[in-house]
Design a protein around this motif. Structure first.
Motif, mmCIF file in Angstrom:
data_model
loop_
_atom_site.group_PDB
_atom_site.id
_atom_site.type_symbol
_atom_site.label_atom_id
_atom_site.label_comp_id
_atom_site.label_asym_id
_atom_site.label_seq_id
_atom_site.Cartn_x
_atom_site.Cartn_y
_atom_site.Cartn_z
ATOM 1 N N PHE A 104 -21.313 -5.364 20.549
ATOM 2 C CA PHE A 104 -19.961 -5.070 20.064
ATOM 3 C C PHE A 104 -18.947 -6.051 20.654
ATOM 4 O O PHE A 104 -19.165 -6.624 21.737
ATOM 5 C CB PHE A 104 -19.559 -3.639 20.431
ATOM 6 C CG PHE A 104 -20.317 -2.580 19.686
ATOM 7 C CD1 PHE A 104 -19.837 -2.105 18.480
ATOM 8 C CD2 PHE A 104 -21.511 -2.074 20.176
ATOM 9 C CE1 PHE A 104 -20.528 -1.120 17.782
ATOM 10 C CE2 PHE A 104 -22.213 -1.099 19.487
ATOM 11 C CZ PHE A 104 -21.722 -0.620 18.284
ATOM 12 N N GLY A 105 -17.827 -6.192 19.958
ATOM 13 C CA GLY A 105 -16.797 -7.120 20.386
ATOM 14 C C GLY A 105 -16.084 -6.717 21.658
ATOM 15 O O GLY A 105 -15.435 -7.557 22.301
ATOM 16 N N ASP A 106 -16.169 -5.422 22.057
ATOM 17 C CA ASP A 106 -15.484 -4.977 23.277
ATOM 18 C C ASP A 106 -16.360 -5.149 24.519
ATOM 19 O O ASP A 106 -16.020 -4.653 25.597
ATOM 20 C CB ASP A 106 -15.043 -3.519 23.139
ATOM 21 C CG ASP A 106 -16.210 -2.554 22.931
ATOM 22 O OD1 ASP A 106 -17.373 -3.008 22.923
ATOM 23 O OD2 ASP A 106 -15.957 -1.345 22.768
ATOM 24 N N GLY A 107 -17.488 -5.837 24.380
ATOM 25 C CA GLY A 107 -18.359 -6.092 25.523
ATOM 26 C C GLY A 107 -19.459 -5.073 25.717
ATOM 27 O O GLY A 107 -20.347 -5.261 26.561
ATOM 28 N N SER A 477 -19.825 -19.048 18.723
ATOM 29 C CA SER A 477 -18.749 -18.549 19.593
ATOM 30 C C SER A 477 -18.848 -17.040 19.767
ATOM 31 O O SER A 477 -18.581 -16.515 20.858
ATOM 32 C CB SER A 477 -17.382 -18.930 19.019
ATOM 33 O OG SER A 477 -17.179 -18.349 17.740
ATOM 34 N N THR A 478 -19.268 -16.327 18.732
ATOM 35 C CA THR A 478 -19.438 -14.869 18.840
ATOM 36 C C THR A 478 -20.567 -14.528 19.799
ATOM 37 O O THR A 478 -20.436 -13.643 20.659
ATOM 38 C CB THR A 478 -19.719 -14.259 17.454
ATOM 39 O OG1 THR A 478 -18.638 -14.558 16.565
ATOM 40 C CG2 THR A 478 -19.880 -12.748 17.546
ATOM 41 N N ILE A 479 -21.703 -15.212 19.661
ATOM 42 C CA ILE A 479 -22.838 -14.956 20.557
ATOM 43 C C ILE A 479 -22.453 -15.249 22.004
ATOM 44 O O ILE A 479 -22.757 -14.472 22.919
ATOM 45 C CB ILE A 479 -24.059 -15.799 20.133
ATOM 46 C CG1 ILE A 479 -24.590 -15.326 18.773
ATOM 47 C CG2 ILE A 479 -25.168 -15.718 21.184
ATOM 48 C CD1 ILE A 479 -25.700 -16.187 18.201
ATOM 49 N N ALA A 480 -21.770 -16.361 22.220
ATOM 50 C CA ALA A 480 -21.366 -16.729 23.581
ATOM 51 C C ALA A 480 -20.414 -15.708 24.181
ATOM 52 O O ALA A 480 -20.538 -15.319 25.352
ATOM 53 C CB ALA A 480 -20.730 -18.114 23.573
ATOM 54 N N THR A 483 -22.627 -12.254 24.736
ATOM 55 C CA THR A 483 -23.810 -12.269 25.599
ATOM 56 C C THR A 483 -23.620 -13.130 26.838
ATOM 57 O O THR A 483 -24.408 -13.030 27.781
ATOM 58 C CB THR A 483 -25.040 -12.793 24.832
ATOM 59 O OG1 THR A 483 -24.860 -14.191 24.554
ATOM 60 C CG2 THR A 483 -25.240 -12.039 23.527
ATOM 61 N N GLY A 484 -22.618 -13.996 26.811
ATOM 62 C CA GLY A 484 -22.409 -14.919 27.921
ATOM 63 C C GLY A 484 -23.299 -16.146 27.862
ATOM 64 O O GLY A 484 -23.339 -16.937 28.809
ATOM 65 N N VAL A 485 -24.017 -16.339 26.746
ATOM 66 C CA VAL A 485 -24.936 -17.466 26.610
ATOM 67 C C VAL A 485 -24.444 -18.399 25.510
ATOM 68 O O VAL A 485 -24.210 -17.962 24.383
ATOM 69 C CB VAL A 485 -26.366 -16.982 26.270
ATOM 70 C CG1 VAL A 485 -27.295 -18.171 26.081
ATOM 71 C CG2 VAL A 485 -26.888 -16.074 27.369
ATOM 72 N N ASP A 486 -24.311 -19.682 25.839
ATOM 73 C CA ASP A 486 -23.930 -20.689 24.851
ATOM 74 C C ASP A 486 -25.206 -21.346 24.330
ATOM 75 O O ASP A 486 -25.867 -22.116 25.040
ATOM 76 C CB ASP A 486 -23.006 -21.733 25.484
ATOM 77 C CG ASP A 486 -22.527 -22.770 24.468
ATOM 78 O OD1 ASP A 486 -22.800 -22.574 23.264
ATOM 79 O OD2 ASP A 486 -21.902 -23.758 24.892
ATOM 80 N N LEU A 487 -25.572 -21.037 23.107
ATOM 81 C CA LEU A 487 -26.805 -21.572 22.541
ATOM 82 C C LEU A 487 -26.670 -23.017 22.084
ATOM 83 O O LEU A 487 -27.679 -23.718 21.953
ATOM 84 C CB LEU A 487 -27.254 -20.718 21.346
ATOM 85 C CG LEU A 487 -27.623 -19.252 21.606
ATOM 86 C CD1 LEU A 487 -28.115 -18.609 20.311
ATOM 87 C CD2 LEU A 487 -28.679 -19.122 22.684
ATOM 88 N N ALA A 488 -25.453 -23.475 21.832
ATOM 89 C CA ALA A 488 -25.239 -24.790 21.215
ATOM 90 C C ALA A 488 -25.987 -25.921 21.907
ATOM 91 O O ALA A 488 -26.695 -26.702 21.247
ATOM 92 C CB ALA A 488 -23.745 -25.093 21.135
#
Length: 656
Positions: A104-107, A477-480, A483-488
């Protein structure tokens, strides 16, 4: 001269799950079957994509379409009725646990599982102990939807309006809640917005918004929560491959890279006699089964023959089909990662903050929404063969509106193709996210949406590489953020499918990945029949593609002596019973049975099975008195009514 009857022949157009299962069943019943497939692979959307690691460290594997196996009983039933089993064919199913992680968007995150202890903890976090009791009640209702739907809808054919009048179906109709939405039914059991979202997002699998999908479809939540989510080792195509192998043992011939130009009919148009291939070859058969997209087939394969100077003109029925509500399309990303991402489960759902608005953008306005809900699959989490050791394969499916018809922009070339970022490239952007587009994607979808609408239009003239790049930025940007993970920086290889890809590669009308919609007036007898319909010049196309037009067509067909095209059948997502791999397997069963019944042939899998002897300890003995509130209520009413009944009887005796 031999008295042995000539072997019946059948042609199956398309090697999707419906086509391969129908072919195997017909071969099992004694047919000589030929399957014609335009692509170089079987499975249709149930196919695989591969990428070889540049350092020769292994292969990444991606499911191009379906990536989770639901309603396992229909898979087991299919193979059992072909006198084999999934296990015997070397198909290993692994259970995915947990089912999903919802982000969810609220963490916050919610874990969905078949484990009751996990669900008790998760539900009580938000709705307390009473919420868990309501969850069990929801399971009871959705379980009833599931059992009734399998018995009375998925495994029964609805060939005409009269089929709806079967008492065995009608007496259960209201119990299926077809006139209420999934969202409405979920609201009776879940009292927070969060849990209503958790238990309704599954309507996306039917290509519908939870605010429009009939309540019946909560059966999807039930099969996930009660039977689990499964994954075939080797990829979803492993199931298709097994069906192909079973069919080939029974004599089915598969001809790949063989496109069909048209279905050949008798002179009076009453019967299918074979097909003409794009190569010019003619193949004749007693039966033709179409597994290509149904709207495409009626529009192109059954259109009147075109002269050299004249384009193919769709029939009025084909035009009315094209006006029906269609399901969504998708932008799908296939990412090879340089390392594992343990923060992601095998199945992950990222729900939009503006939940209803995002679905309205897709299904009502047919847009690529600003902030979509999307699905992330990591097949290597459950099947290590999907990626090299220490690395992950990731598939991201972003539901978007299907293609809409708009005039080409002024900048298009004279031949009608887009001047920039031509869709003919199939929008496969490998590595360079801006490949094929002259514009730089320096923002997300929202930053490029016009003020008047929350998203961008999916049109054939859209600059798809640019749209894909915008969607990529939005998803990453949503995943990051959640989840705190930057997949890029981990993506070493990328492939994509967009609505134009789905349309061109698989002939899907409007690029709709799940075929026609599943609203009430697009299912049961209202859905295109498994027997090919012969056009009705008096009604077709005159009343539009809406519910009224469909009812009128069905009523008109009741009085027609030749309302179908003999020997031609339809199987797949847009025909009855509907979309989804297990549903198409059920459709393959219905079509095969229909073919055999029409030719007065035996149905092998209907042979009565020996009844298992039930031991003394396993004999069912239902108690007469179950101590339920209904029994106590009836007893109380009976006791109160008894004196009055006695009194009335005495009065009756005095009067007589």
């Amino acid at each position: 001269m031999s008295d042995k009857p000539r072997q019946k022949t059948a042609i199956v157009i398309g090697a999707g799950i419906g086509g391969t299962s129908t072919a195997a069943r017909l071969a099992h019943a004694g047919f000589k079957v030929t399957v014609l497939e335009k692509n170089s692979f079987t499975g249709g959307r149930c196919s695989l994509l591969y990428h070889q690691s540049p350092d020769n460290g292994g292969t990444y594997r991606f499911d191009q379409g379906p990536s989770l196996l639901l309603l396992p009983r229909l898979f087991h039933q299919t193979f059992e009725e072909l006198d084999t089993s999934l296990e015997a064919e070397g198909v290993e199913l692994r259970k995915c646990e947990p089912n999903y992680r919802m982000w969810f968007g609220d963490g916050e995150a919610f874990v969905l599982s078949t484990d009751l202890a996990t669900m008790k903890r998760e539900v009580e976090r938000w709705e307390g102990k009473a919420g868990y009791e309501r969850y069990l009640a929801f399971l009871q209702e959705s379980g009833r939807h599931y059992e009734l739907s399998v018995e009375h809808v998925l495994l029964k054919n609805f060939t005409s309006l009269a089929s709806m009048l079967r008492w065995s179906f009608l007496r259960h109709l209201l119990a299926l809640h077809p006139f209420e939405s999934i969202w409405t039914r979920a609201g009776k059991y879940f009292w927070t917005e969060r849990l209503r979202r958790v238990f309704t997002f599954g309507s996306m699998y039917m290509g519908m918004s939870p605010f429009d999908a009939p309540g019946t479809y909560s059966l999807l939540q039930y099969t996930e929560l009660a039977e689990g989510i499964w994954y075939p080792v080797g990829g979803f195509h492993r199931v298709v491959q097994a069906l192909v192998e079973v069919g080939e043992r029974l004599g089915v011939e598969y001809r790949l890279d063989t496109a069909v130009e048209r279905i050949l009919l008798s002179e009076d148009g009453s019967k299918a006699v074979g097909v003409k291939l794009e190569s010019g070859e003619t193949v004749l058969a007693d039966v033709v089964v179409n597994n290509s997209d149904l709207v495409y087939a009626y529009t192109n394969l059954l259109a009147p023959p075109a002269s050299a100077e004249q384009e193919v003109m769709p029939t009025p029925y084909a035009e009315s089909l094209s006006k029906r509500a269609a399901s969504c399309s998708s932008i799908s990303f296939y990412w090879a990662l340089s390392r594992k991402v343990p923060e992601l489960e095998a199945h992950n759902i990222f729900l939009a903050d503006e939940y209803k608005e995002s679905f309205d953008s897709i299904f009502k306005k047919h847009l690529i929404p600003d902030a979509p809900s999307f699905y992330v699959n990591v097949p290597s989490r459950v099947d290590e063969s999907a990626a090299p050791e220490g690395k992950d394969s990731v598939v991201v499916l972003v539901p978007v509106g299907h293609l809409v018809d708009t005039p080409p922009p002024a900048s298009t070339s004279s031949d009608g193709s887009a001047a920039r970022g031509s869709s003919s490239e199939l929008s496969h952007a490998n590595g360079d996210i801006n490949k094929g587009s002259s514009r730089q994607a320096d923002g997300d979808i929202k930053s490029r949406s016009p003020p008047s609408q929350p998203g961008l239009q999916p049109t054939a003239h859209q600059d798809w590489p640019f749209m894909i790049a915008l969607a990529r930025q939005t998803i990453l940007s949503t995943i990051a953020a959640r989840t705190g993970v930057d997949l890029a920086p981990m993506i070493i290889h990328e492939e994509t499918n967009d609505p134009m890809t789905w349309k061109q590669k698989f002939n899907l009308d409007k690029g709709a990945i799940l075929g026609l919609s599943h609203s009430f007036f697009n299912v049961l007898c209202f859905r295109p029949s498994t027997r090919a319909r012969r056009g009705n010049p008096l009604l077709d196309g005159r009343l539009g593609g809406g519910a009224f037009g469909r009812v009128a067509e069905l009523i008109g067909d009741l009085g027609r002596s030749q309302g179908t095209i003999g020997g031609l059948y339809m199987v797949g997502a847009s025909a009855h019973p509907g979309t989804g791999v297990p549903i198409c397997l059920a459709g393959g069963r219905l079509v095969a049975e229909q073919v055999l019944e029409d030719l007065h042939m035996d149905v092998p899998w209907r042979k009565p099975k020996e009844r298992k002897q039930v031991g003394k300890l396993d004999r069912m003995d239902e108690p007469i008195w179950q101590d339920s509130w209904e029994q106590w209520f009836l007893l109380a009413v009976g006791l109160m009514a008894m004196p009055w009944l006695v009194l009335l009887y005495m009065v009756y005796l005095n009067l007589t």
